[in-house]
Design a protein around this motif. Sequence first.
Motif, PDB file in Angstrom:
ATOM      1  N   HIS A  39       0.817  -1.215   0.000  1.00 48.85           N
ATOM      2  CA  HIS A  39       0.000   0.000   0.000  1.00 48.85           C
ATOM      3  C   HIS A  39       0.855   1.271   0.000  1.00 48.85           C
ATOM      4  CE1 HIS A  39      -3.640   2.348   1.059  1.00 48.85           C
ATOM      5  NE2 HIS A  39      -2.806   3.056   1.795  1.00 48.85           N
ATOM      6  N   ASP A  40       1.869   1.311   0.854  1.00 52.04           N
ATOM      7  CA  ASP A  40       2.682   2.525   0.960  1.00 52.04           C
ATOM      8  C   ASP A  40       3.532   2.766  -0.282  1.00 52.04           C
ATOM      9  OD1 ASP A  40       1.652   3.173   3.480  1.00 52.04           O
ATOM     10  OD2 ASP A  40       3.078   1.837   4.453  1.00 52.04           O
ATOM     11  N   LEU A  41       3.861   1.717  -1.017  1.00 51.57           N
ATOM     12  CA  LEU A  41       4.572   1.906  -2.278  1.00 51.57           C
ATOM     13  C   LEU A  41       3.618   2.324  -3.387  1.00 51.57           C
ATOM     14  CD1 LEU A  41       7.272  -0.919  -2.190  1.00 51.57           C
ATOM     15  CD2 LEU A  41       7.449   1.480  -1.463  1.00 51.57           C
ATOM     16  N   ILE A  42       2.349   1.986  -3.246  1.00 54.24           N
ATOM     17  CA  ILE A  42       1.342   2.510  -4.183  1.00 54.24           C
ATOM     18  C   ILE A  42       1.228   4.023  -3.986  1.00 54.24           C
ATOM     19  CG2 ILE A  42      -1.081   2.431  -4.915  1.00 54.24           C
ATOM     20  CD1 ILE A  42      -1.114  -0.529  -3.994  1.00 54.24           C
ATOM     21  N   HIS A  43       1.358   4.473  -2.742  1.00 53.05           N
ATOM     22  CA  HIS A  43       1.400   5.927  -2.488  1.00 53.05           C
ATOM     23  C   HIS A  43       2.516   6.576  -3.300  1.00 53.05           C
ATOM     24  CE1 HIS A  43      -1.429   7.319   0.585  1.00 53.05           C
ATOM     25  NE2 HIS A  43      -1.403   6.076   1.049  1.00 53.05           N
ATOM     26  N   TYR A  44       3.662   5.922  -3.346  1.00 57.43           N
ATOM     27  CA  TYR A  44       4.795   6.459  -4.110  1.00 57.43           C
ATOM     28  C   TYR A  44       4.393   6.666  -5.571  1.00 57.43           C
ATOM     29  CZ  TYR A  44       9.206   6.622  -6.614  1.00 57.43           C
ATOM     30  OH  TYR A  44      10.225   6.991  -7.454  1.00 57.43           O
ATOM     31  N   VAL A  45       3.737   5.686  -6.156  1.00 58.80           N
ATOM     32  CA  VAL A  45       3.310   5.784  -7.554  1.00 58.80           C
ATOM     33  C   VAL A  45       2.333   6.950  -7.727  1.00 58.80           C
ATOM     34  CG1 VAL A  45       2.026   4.620  -9.412  1.00 58.80           C
ATOM     35  CG2 VAL A  45       3.692   3.329  -8.037  1.00 58.80           C
ATOM     36  N   VAL A  46       1.312   6.993  -6.892  1.00 58.66           N
ATOM     37  CA  VAL A  46       0.270   8.020  -7.017  1.00 58.66           C
ATOM     38  C   VAL A  46       0.834   9.415  -6.775  1.00 58.66           C
ATOM     39  CG1 VAL A  46      -1.880   8.891  -5.996  1.00 58.66           C
ATOM     40  CG2 VAL A  46      -1.614   6.437  -6.485  1.00 58.66           C
ATOM     41  N   GLU A  47       1.583   9.573  -5.705  1.00 61.44           N
ATOM     42  CA  GLU A  47       2.078  10.906  -5.353  1.00 61.44           C
ATOM     43  C   GLU A  47       3.219  11.374  -6.240  1.00 61.44           C
ATOM     44  OE1 GLU A  47       2.195  11.911  -1.109  1.00 61.44           O
ATOM     45  OE2 GLU A  47       1.248   9.948  -0.766  1.00 61.44           O
ATOM     46  N   SER A  48       3.869  10.456  -6.938  1.00 68.41           N
ATOM     47  CA  SER A  48       4.897  10.839  -7.910  1.00 68.41           C
ATOM     48  C   SER A  48       4.262  11.269  -9.234  1.00 68.41           C
ATOM     49  CB  SER A  48       5.860   9.678  -8.164  1.00 68.41           C
ATOM     50  OG  SER A  48       6.607   9.388  -7.011  1.00 68.41           O
ATOM     51  N   ALA A  49       3.116  10.692  -9.552  1.00 72.29           N
ATOM     52  CA  ALA A  49       2.485  10.943 -10.854  1.00 72.29           C
ATOM     53  C   ALA A  49       1.507  12.118 -10.855  1.00 72.29           C
ATOM     54  CB  ALA A  49       1.744   9.685 -11.313  1.00 72.29           C
ATOM     55  N   PRO A  51      -0.231  15.805  -9.151  1.00 78.01           N
ATOM     56  CA  PRO A  51       0.283  17.039  -8.550  1.00 78.01           C
ATOM     57  C   PRO A  51      -0.254  17.339  -7.136  1.00 78.01           C
ATOM     58  CG  PRO A  51      -1.478  17.569 -10.064  1.00 78.01           C
ATOM     59  CD  PRO A  51      -1.271  16.077 -10.154  1.00 78.01           C
ATOM     60  N   PHE A  52      -0.065  16.401  -6.239  1.00 73.81           N
ATOM     61  CA  PHE A  52      -0.511  16.608  -4.867  1.00 73.81           C
ATOM     62  C   PHE A  52       0.626  17.163  -4.009  1.00 73.81           C
ATOM     63  CE2 PHE A  52      -3.542  13.194  -6.098  1.00 73.81           C
ATOM     64  CZ  PHE A  52      -4.716  13.874  -5.819  1.00 73.81           C
ATOM     65  N   GLU A  53       0.260  18.004  -3.041  1.00 73.33           N
ATOM     66  CA  GLU A  53       1.234  18.548  -2.093  1.00 73.33           C
ATOM     67  C   GLU A  53       1.043  17.989  -0.689  1.00 73.33           C
ATOM     68  OE1 GLU A  53       1.807  22.813  -2.150  1.00 73.33           O
ATOM     69  OE2 GLU A  53       0.786  22.892  -4.090  1.00 73.33           O
ATOM     70  N   PHE A  54      -0.122  17.386  -0.419  1.00 71.60           N
ATOM     71  CA  PHE A  54      -0.437  16.980   0.947  1.00 71.60           C
ATOM     72  C   PHE A  54      -0.873  15.521   1.056  1.00 71.60           C
ATOM     73  CE2 PHE A  54      -1.421  21.585   0.694  1.00 71.60           C
ATOM     74  CZ  PHE A  54      -0.385  22.032   1.502  1.00 71.60           C
ATOM     75  N   GLY A  55      -0.313  14.666   0.223  1.00 75.70           N
ATOM     76  CA  GLY A  55      -0.548  13.245   0.352  1.00 75.70           C
ATOM     77  C   GLY A  55       0.292  12.683   1.490  1.00 75.70           C
ATOM     78  N   ALA A  95      -8.392  17.643   2.280  1.00 71.59           N
ATOM     79  CA  ALA A  95      -8.972  17.155   1.029  1.00 71.59           C
ATOM     80  C   ALA A  95      -7.943  16.391   0.205  1.00 71.59           C
ATOM     81  CB  ALA A  95      -9.551  18.308   0.223  1.00 71.59           C
ATOM     82  N   GLU A  96      -6.756  16.947   0.060  1.00 70.69           N
ATOM     83  CA  GLU A  96      -5.740  16.261  -0.736  1.00 70.69           C
ATOM     84  C   GLU A  96      -5.332  14.938  -0.107  1.00 70.69           C
ATOM     85  OE1 GLU A  96      -2.236  18.106  -2.148  1.00 70.69           O
ATOM     86  OE2 GLU A  96      -3.321  19.599  -3.315  1.00 70.69           O
ATOM     87  N   ALA A  97      -5.141  14.923   1.196  1.00 75.13           N
ATOM     88  CA  ALA A  97      -4.746  13.682   1.870  1.00 75.13           C
ATOM     89  C   ALA A  97      -5.807  12.612   1.654  1.00 75.13           C
ATOM     90  CB  ALA A  97      -4.517  13.934   3.358  1.00 75.13           C
ATOM     91  N   ALA A 140      -9.679  14.492 -15.383  1.00 72.89           N
ATOM     92  CA  ALA A 140      -9.929  15.053 -16.710  1.00 72.89           C
ATOM     93  C   ALA A 140      -8.649  15.184 -17.537  1.00 72.89           C
ATOM     94  CB  ALA A 140     -10.613  16.409 -16.587  1.00 72.89           C
ATOM     95  N   GLU A 141      -7.534  15.476 -16.896  1.00 72.18           N
ATOM     96  CA  GLU A 141      -6.278  15.675 -17.632  1.00 72.18           C
ATOM     97  C   GLU A 141      -5.292  14.521 -17.448  1.00 72.18           C
ATOM     98  OE1 GLU A 141      -4.654  19.583 -17.076  1.00 72.18           O
ATOM     99  OE2 GLU A 141      -6.655  20.452 -16.905  1.00 72.18           O
ATOM    100  N   VAL A 142      -5.763  13.410 -16.884  1.00 70.61           N
ATOM    101  CA  VAL A 142      -4.878  12.282 -16.602  1.00 70.61           C
ATOM    102  C   VAL A 142      -5.512  11.005 -17.140  1.00 70.61           C
ATOM    103  CG1 VAL A 142      -3.820  10.926 -14.759  1.00 70.61           C
ATOM    104  CG2 VAL A 142      -4.062  13.390 -14.485  1.00 70.61           C
ATOM    105  N   GLU A 143      -4.721  10.183 -17.775  1.00 65.96           N
ATOM    106  CA  GLU A 143      -5.179   8.871 -18.198  1.00 65.96           C
ATOM    107  C   GLU A 143      -4.661   7.902 -17.137  1.00 65.96           C
ATOM    108  OE1 GLU A 143      -6.520   5.701 -19.213  1.00 65.96           O
ATOM    109  OE2 GLU A 143      -4.386   5.499 -19.620  1.00 65.96           O
TER     110      GLU A 143
END
Length: 173
Positions: A39-49, A51-55, A95-97, A140-143
């Motif tokens: 799960h925590d490595l999935i965070h790496y994928v999501v937060e790297s891809a 534009p979140f600042e507060f994940g 909200a972002e988290a 909308a701007e991400v596949e």
Amino acid sequence: MKLIAKKNAPTDKYDQLSFVRADGSSSQCSMPRQGILPHDLIHYVVESALPFEFGFLSLVARGADPTFVMESVHDKSNAEFTSDVTGDVTADVTAEAVQVEAIVEALQTQLWAGEFDTEMFIYASDMACSARNTAPYSFAEVEPKTALFQPALALAKEWAAVDFSSTLALNFK
């Protein structure tokens, strides 16, 4: 921030994730083994891809305790949490988290399924946000298959190749 994921002994139920921040401070958390990318490595994928600042990882990079962030965001009854790190707790932080956590959960479900269904992924992400009274993230701007699922599969393959008692190091923002 550097992430160091350690694969523990084959009989262990948990692996370990260490966070080494830019200022040299560090913390760690356990990662339950799930048979897919943790799960925590999935965070790496999501937060790297995206534009979140507060994940989760961004908050840990700012100095937050990983356990505090995990407990706050995973608690669906906790509609709002405070960050002792950012100093200015706003609806944006919460909200972002929550959005990040919802996306990670939805992506995790797709990894369990072994194939990607865009409609179901977005639906699951939207419902997880709704359950926490938070507006969903707009894709909308991400596949999502290209931006999230394929990198998650690549990282899962890399993680699977890590020997027991060995580590995988990743650089986060």
